[in-house]
Design a protein around this motif. Sequence first.
Motif, PDB file in Angstrom:
ATOM      1  N   LEU A  32       0.818  -1.209   0.000  1.00 36.54           N
ATOM      2  CA  LEU A  32       0.000   0.000   0.000  1.00 36.54           C
ATOM      3  C   LEU A  32       0.856   1.264   0.000  1.00 36.54           C
ATOM      4  O   LEU A  32       0.485   2.269  -0.615  1.00 36.54           O
ATOM      5  CB  LEU A  32      -0.961  -0.007   1.191  1.00 36.54           C
ATOM      6  N   VAL A  33       2.004   1.222   0.648  1.00 37.56           N
ATOM      7  CA  VAL A  33       2.958   2.339   0.594  1.00 37.56           C
ATOM      8  C   VAL A  33       3.447   2.503  -0.842  1.00 37.56           C
ATOM      9  O   VAL A  33       3.460   3.605  -1.395  1.00 37.56           O
ATOM     10  CB  VAL A  33       4.140   2.119   1.563  1.00 37.56           C
ATOM     11  N   ASP A  34       3.848   1.396  -1.454  1.00 39.29           N
ATOM     12  CA  ASP A  34       4.352   1.428  -2.828  1.00 39.29           C
ATOM     13  C   ASP A  34       3.316   1.970  -3.809  1.00 39.29           C
ATOM     14  O   ASP A  34       3.665   2.636  -4.784  1.00 39.29           O
ATOM     15  CB  ASP A  34       4.806   0.035  -3.272  1.00 39.29           C
ATOM     16  N   GLU A  35       2.046   1.695  -3.545  1.00 38.14           N
ATOM     17  CA  GLU A  35       0.952   2.147  -4.415  1.00 38.14           C
ATOM     18  C   GLU A  35       0.497   3.569  -4.085  1.00 38.14           C
ATOM     19  O   GLU A  35      -0.347   4.127  -4.787  1.00 38.14           O
ATOM     20  CB  GLU A  35      -0.236   1.189  -4.293  1.00 38.14           C
ATOM     21  N   GLY A  36       1.014   4.145  -3.002  1.00 31.88           N
ATOM     22  CA  GLY A  36       0.652   5.502  -2.612  1.00 31.88           C
ATOM     23  C   GLY A  36      -0.585   5.618  -1.744  1.00 31.88           C
ATOM     24  O   GLY A  36      -1.063   6.722  -1.491  1.00 31.88           O
ATOM     25  N   HIS A  37      -1.114   4.501  -1.269  1.00 35.76           N
ATOM     26  CA  HIS A  37      -2.308   4.529  -0.424  1.00 35.76           C
ATOM     27  C   HIS A  37      -1.979   4.744   1.051  1.00 35.76           C
ATOM     28  O   HIS A  37      -2.751   5.364   1.775  1.00 35.76           O
ATOM     29  CB  HIS A  37      -3.118   3.237  -0.554  1.00 35.76           C
ATOM     30  N   CYS A  38      -0.853   4.217   1.496  1.00 34.98           N
ATOM     31  CA  CYS A  38      -0.433   4.352   2.888  1.00 34.98           C
ATOM     32  C   CYS A  38       0.761   5.305   2.938  1.00 34.98           C
ATOM     33  O   CYS A  38       1.765   5.086   2.247  1.00 34.98           O
ATOM     34  CB  CYS A  38      -0.062   2.989   3.471  1.00 34.98           C
ATOM     35  N   LEU A  39       0.651   6.361   3.735  1.00 29.46           N
ATOM     36  CA  LEU A  39       1.724   7.345   3.858  1.00 29.46           C
ATOM     37  C   LEU A  39       2.747   6.940   4.904  1.00 29.46           C
ATOM     38  O   LEU A  39       3.937   7.182   4.737  1.00 29.46           O
ATOM     39  CB  LEU A  39       1.136   8.710   4.232  1.00 29.46           C
ATOM     40  N   SER A  40       2.275   6.340   5.983  1.00 28.14           N
ATOM     41  CA  SER A  40       3.162   5.926   7.065  1.00 28.14           C
ATOM     42  C   SER A  40       2.387   5.007   8.005  1.00 28.14           C
ATOM     43  O   SER A  40       1.161   5.075   8.075  1.00 28.14           O
ATOM     44  CB  SER A  40       3.668   7.149   7.838  1.00 28.14           C
ATOM     45  N   ALA A  41       3.107   4.168   8.718  1.00 33.38           N
ATOM     46  CA  ALA A  41       2.466   3.259   9.678  1.00 33.38           C
ATOM     47  C   ALA A  41       3.494   2.827  10.710  1.00 33.38           C
ATOM     48  O   ALA A  41       4.669   2.664  10.389  1.00 33.38           O
ATOM     49  CB  ALA A  41       1.895   2.038   8.968  1.00 33.38           C
ATOM     50  N   LEU A  52      -1.703   4.599  11.625  1.00 36.66           N
ATOM     51  CA  LEU A  52      -1.479   4.455  10.190  1.00 36.66           C
ATOM     52  C   LEU A  52      -2.072   5.674   9.503  1.00 36.66           C
ATOM     53  O   LEU A  52      -3.156   6.131   9.877  1.00 36.66           O
ATOM     54  CB  LEU A  52      -2.168   3.186   9.667  1.00 36.66           C
ATOM     55  N   LEU A  53      -1.390   6.212   8.515  1.00 37.86           N
ATOM     56  CA  LEU A  53      -1.884   7.345   7.745  1.00 37.86           C
ATOM     57  C   LEU A  53      -2.145   6.889   6.320  1.00 37.86           C
ATOM     58  O   LEU A  53      -1.243   6.360   5.665  1.00 37.86           O
ATOM     59  CB  LEU A  53      -0.871   8.490   7.750  1.00 37.86           C
ATOM     60  N   PHE A  54      -3.371   7.089   5.867  1.00 41.17           N
ATOM     61  CA  PHE A  54      -3.783   6.638   4.544  1.00 41.17           C
ATOM     62  C   PHE A  54      -4.311   7.799   3.703  1.00 41.17           C
ATOM     63  O   PHE A  54      -4.844   8.770   4.238  1.00 41.17           O
ATOM     64  CB  PHE A  54      -4.916   5.607   4.657  1.00 41.17           C
TER      65      PHE A  54
END
Length: 96
Positions: A32-41, A52-54
Amino acid sequence: MSIFAVEYVYDADSAELRNEHRPAHRQWLQQLVDEGHCLSAGAFADGAGALLLFVAEDETGLIALLKQDPFAAVGAISGMKTTAWKPALGAFSDLS
């Protein structure tokens, strides 16, 4: 797109279950990070949960996505709170 802060709550007795499924959970998050959906966790220092930041279109879509978390699938999350977040300063302020 909106930014959402997601708080996971873990029961103290779920540590073994989380340890067992952590590799799959982190792989899911990394995708999800790689796809840009998750900013940090990351987990809270006391182990009682995680933040988690989405980035998501809406809360309904975000919750559907969170149900795919391997931790959710095995019942390792005892509580969850999602909050739309509008950062005014810092690394994520240009995304909101």
